[in-house]
Design an enzyme around this catalytic site. Structure first.
Site, PDB file in Angstrom:
ATOM      1  N   SER A 182       0.814  -1.222   0.000  1.00  0.00           N
ATOM      2  CA  SER A 182       0.000   0.000   0.000  1.00  0.00           C
ATOM      3  C   SER A 182       0.842   1.265   0.000  1.00  0.00           C
ATOM      4  O   SER A 182       0.442   2.290   0.538  1.00  0.00           O
ATOM      5  CB  SER A 182      -0.925   0.011   1.217  1.00  0.00           C
ATOM      6  N   HIS A 446      -6.809  34.667  -2.229  1.00  0.00           N
ATOM      7  CA  HIS A 446      -8.154  34.201  -1.890  1.00  0.00           C
ATOM      8  C   HIS A 446      -9.057  34.360  -3.109  1.00  0.00           C
ATOM      9  O   HIS A 446      -8.995  35.382  -3.796  1.00  0.00           O
ATOM     10  CB  HIS A 446      -8.721  35.037  -0.727  1.00  0.00           C
TER      11      HIS A 446
END
Length: 467
Positions: A182, A446
């Site tokens: 994994s 932003h």
């Protein structure tokens, strides 16, 4: 007849090798590359790039399946698996051809053959077992890469039991799949096939998936994988693979000793890699090999004068960008460039392109504490970020680890959408030895996902604003 005398020869045309050759040529060294198969190496042809093309297809499919969430009605969507594979191979071919163009642009001689050391400053090149050329150079850089590791009794056969190569070009999507291991490779294939409809089981011998990642990040990723329908069996080993006519029955053993069997259509082995140290002439040299990897110093020099080694050949982390940077360090040191610094392993980012993506740089929280650091840890969830919500990607976390006394950024760990693109910001910060003060004073745009990086730093010092 091509010239056979060079200042520097690179054996292997993968990411580390071709970048080393380009930098060598830029520095005025007469340079050659010897490549036995494909320029671009495993990364461009069978690794980093084509797998990302496959994963992009699965991402598009996932978006289409959730089109209703974005105001669209899409009916009758089907998968053209052959086209997905074809696109991936075209992407790989385009980039491999691009590397050949870069060799020509930088006047680098390319020998299509197998290179092996043949004594002091000599390299023998063969093609299909026949002599092609004998080259000479004061400096020879070995960049022969690595191959998939196999375990006794769990050997791949290319038909039922796959390595990454077969997993990239199958004729059909297996209905059921067992992924052994994994790490990044295993989880990426598990994510790809699960998204396209395979029933996927992942087996990991350690106690959690993505075991090199921060424990908190691994847990969030595991929760997401399970929600997608993956079956995760940790603390478990595969003791036997029994092949049938068109399936494989695996025997699994957990840490308590309990065993079970699982029958699947196909198995992918993703249990690590080993360096290609064979048949490159190391036997007649002073080059040292440990655990199938060449031993080097901080400037990629081997114990044999004039012979260097870089990339997967010299061991972990097995990352293309690490190999590229090693190639530059190695060649610049050879050329006498001033101010060459050894590789700082803790400044190398790692990325896993599953869904959700995982990315990190530096020490995990546990590793930082184990090294004796008193830490400050900041966390900021995707659900608190406006851009993440607008994208429909509200699940994930950004985590930062600082030294409480000095403010040094020790590590950064992320899980969620596009974090493999975001991690470079923290990597730059670590390389510049930035503290929390500079990161707090940095203005992040932003609305962007990157604002979470700022908020995570603020959170480490009790100053988070948006949650």
């Amino acid at each position: 007849m091509a010239d056979t005398n060079f200042d520097l020869i690179v054996v292997g045309g993968g990411p580390g090798g071709y970048v080393a050759a380009i930098r060598s040529a830029q520095l005025g060294l007469k340079t050659a590359v010897v490549e036995r198969e494909h320029l671009g190496g495993i990364c461009l042809n069978w690794g980093c790039i084509p797998t990302k093309a496959l994963l992009r297809s699965s991402e598009v499919y996932q978006i289409i399946k959730h089109a209703g969430d974005f105001g669209f009605k899409v009916d009758g969507v089907s998968i053209d698996f052959a086209k997905i594979i074809e696109r991936s191979r075209k992407v790989a071919s385009q980039l491999s051809n691009g590397v050949r163009h870069l060799m020509k642009k930088n006047k680098i001689e390319v020998f299509d053959g197998h290179g092996a050391l043949a004594g002091c400053g000599k390299l023998k090149v063969t093609k299909d077992g026949k002599p092609l050329a004998e080259l000479t150079a004061k400096h020879i850089v070995l960049a022969t890469g690595a191959r998939a590791r196999s375990l006794p009794g769990l050997e791949p056969d290319g038909k039922l039991i796959w390595t990454y190569k077969e997993a990239m070009v199958p004729k059909a999507i297996p209905k059921s799949l067992l992924v052994v291991g994994s790490g990044a490779i295993g989880i990426e294939f598990a994510s790809f096939y699960r998204t396209l409809g395979s029933e996927v089981t992942v087996v990991e011998v350690l106690d959690r998936v993505l075991p090199v990642e921060d424990e908190e990040i691994s847990a969030i990723a595991a929760k997401a994988f399970t929600k997608q329908g993956m079956k995760l069996k940790v603390g478990t080993t595969v003791t036997e693979l029994k092949k049938g006519a068109d399936n494989v029955t695996a025997t699994l053993k957990d840490k308590t000793g309990k065993t079970e069997t699982l029958t699947v259509d196909r198995v992918i082995l993703a249990v690590g890699i080993v360096g290609n140290v064979e048949n490159v002439g190391l036997e007649g040299s002073k080059v040292k090999v440990e655990k199938a990897h060449v031993v080097i110093d901080e400037y990629c020099r081997t114990a044999e004068p004039g012979v260097y080694a870089i990339g997967d050949l010299v061991g972990p982390p097995w990352l293309a960008h690490k190999a590229m940077h090693e190639g530059v360090i190695c060649v610049e040191k050879i050329a006498g460039v001033k101010g060459v610094h050894p590789m700082q392993v803790t400044n190398i980012p790692g990325c896993t392109y599953c869904t959700p993506q995982v990315a990190s740089v530096g020490l995990t929280e546990a590793a930082a504490k184990a090294k004796g650091h008193e830490v400050k840890v900041g966390r900021f969830p995707f659900i608190g970020n406006g851009k993440a919500i607008a994208l429909g990607e509200p699940e994930g976390l950004v985590k930062t680890v600082f030294d409480a006394k000095t403010g040094e950024l020790l590590g950064a760990h992320m899980v969620g959408a596009e974090v493999t693109e975001l991690i470079q910001g923290y990597t730059v910060a670590k390389t510049l030895e930035t503290t929390e003060a500079e990161l707090m004073q940095t203005v992040f745009p932003h609305p962007t996902l990157s604002e979470m990086m700022h908020e995570s730093v603020l959170a480490a010092y009790g100053r988070t604003l948006h949650i």
